[in-house]
Design an enzyme around this catalytic site. Structure first.
Site, PDB file in Angstrom:
ATOM      1  N   LYS A  91       2.482   6.165  -4.870  1.00 36.06           N
ATOM      2  CA  LYS A  91       1.551   5.083  -5.224  1.00 36.06           C
ATOM      3  C   LYS A  91       0.492   5.596  -6.192  1.00 36.06           C
ATOM      4  CE  LYS A  91      -0.396   1.649  -2.090  1.00 36.06           C
ATOM      5  NZ  LYS A  91      -0.905   1.459  -0.728  1.00 36.06           N
TER       6      LYS A  91
HETATM    7  C1  E4P Z   1      -1.578  -1.930  -0.126  1.00 35.39           C
HETATM    8  O1  E4P Z   1      -0.652  -1.235  -0.430  1.00 35.39           O
HETATM    9  C2  E4P Z   1      -2.860  -1.468   0.384  1.00 35.39           C
HETATM   10  O2  E4P Z   1      -2.659  -0.361   1.213  1.00 35.39           O
HETATM   11  C3  E4P Z   1      -3.661  -2.460   1.156  1.00 35.39           C
HETATM   12  O3  E4P Z   1      -3.029  -3.671   1.314  1.00 35.39           O
HETATM   13  C4  E4P Z   1      -5.070  -2.455   0.747  1.00 35.39           C
HETATM   14  O4  E4P Z   1      -5.812  -3.492   1.220  1.00 35.39           O
HETATM   15  P1  E4P Z   1      -6.895  -3.470   2.371  1.00 35.39           P
HETATM   16  O5  E4P Z   1      -7.219  -2.015   2.666  1.00 35.39           O
HETATM   17  O6  E4P Z   1      -8.054  -4.211   1.855  1.00 35.39           O
HETATM   18  O7  E4P Z   1      -6.232  -4.136   3.516  1.00 35.39           O
END
Ligand code: E4P
Length: 223
Positions: A91
């Protein structure tokens, strides 16, 4: 449609694999910090756990966010992480260096999840760069009163118009309504926290109906 769990808590992931047959896991620095474990050890533990269920299930592992404007550092970290587990998808953010690192890693066969996507043009460029997943953060937009349905629909149309293979992984999902919106718009995947699925899969009418049925059942002979 695929359901991923957004977490780095091993117990939650185990539960979600067993109870909901989740199709993959997404992690980020917040989740890793919440796990209380060192980054490399927890992501490898998750990789091993998920691999016990199905080779097709993926685990998204986020690179060091401090490298967001240094594509060489992102590439180097991606090359270090990818061989640690065959189910890892690396990622990196939708920044100029993130896209470039995505291009390099994808052309070498390393799968990339482009994260922190907030506009269709960011998604289009990630697709051009060979992203395996693109992660639009819809919860963040909706908190800001921005529409996310059209956002997802436009990404799906762009992907289909040009035949890109990138899967649209709708992230930062806060409730069942948003899961349904993503499904109606044609997204491939949603990733949600444990409590979001728990609440979404339940319904007070189901509980109420069960209460009624139990009453009838208890007043009826079985044989
Ligand atoms: C997505 O890959 C992220 O890990 C995630 O959805 C981030 O969002 P949040 O931490 O606000 O839930």
């Amino acid at each position: 449609m695929k359901f991923f769990l957004d977490s780095a808590i091993v117990e939650e992931i185990h539960y979600a694999l067993e109870m909901w047959d989740i199709d993959g896991v997404t992690t980020n620095p917040r989740h890793v910090q919440a796990s209380g474990k060192p980054f490399l050890s927890v992501v490898q533990e998750i990789g091993k756990l998920v691999a016990q269920y199905d080779d097709e299930k993926t685990v998204s592992v986020q690179t060091n966010p401090h490298s967001h404007n240094d594509y060489k550092a992102i590439v180097a970290e991606g090359k270090k992480l990818a061989p640690m587990s065959p189910n890892f998808v690396i990622k990196m953010p939708c920044t100029e260096d993130g896209y470039r690192a995505c291009h390099v890693l994808s052309s070498e066969g390393i799968r990339v999840n482009m994260t922190l996507c907030f506009s269709p043009i960011q998604a289009l460029h990630a697709m051009r760069m060979g992203a395996y997943y693109i992660s639009p953060f819809i919860g963040w937009k909706e908190t800001n009163s921005e529409d996310s349905r059209t956002f997802i629909e436009e990404m799906v149309s762009i992907r289909d118009n040009y035949g890109y293979e990138t899967e649209i992984l709708v992230a930062a999902v806060r409730n069942g309504r948003q899961i349904v919106d993503a499904a109606v718009a044609g997204a491939d995947i949603v990733t949600c926290g444990h409590s979001v699925y728990k609440e979404a899969f339940d319904n007070p009418y189901t509980e109420m109906g069960l209460g009624k049925f139990k009453g009838f059942w208890d007043k009826t002979q079985y044989e």
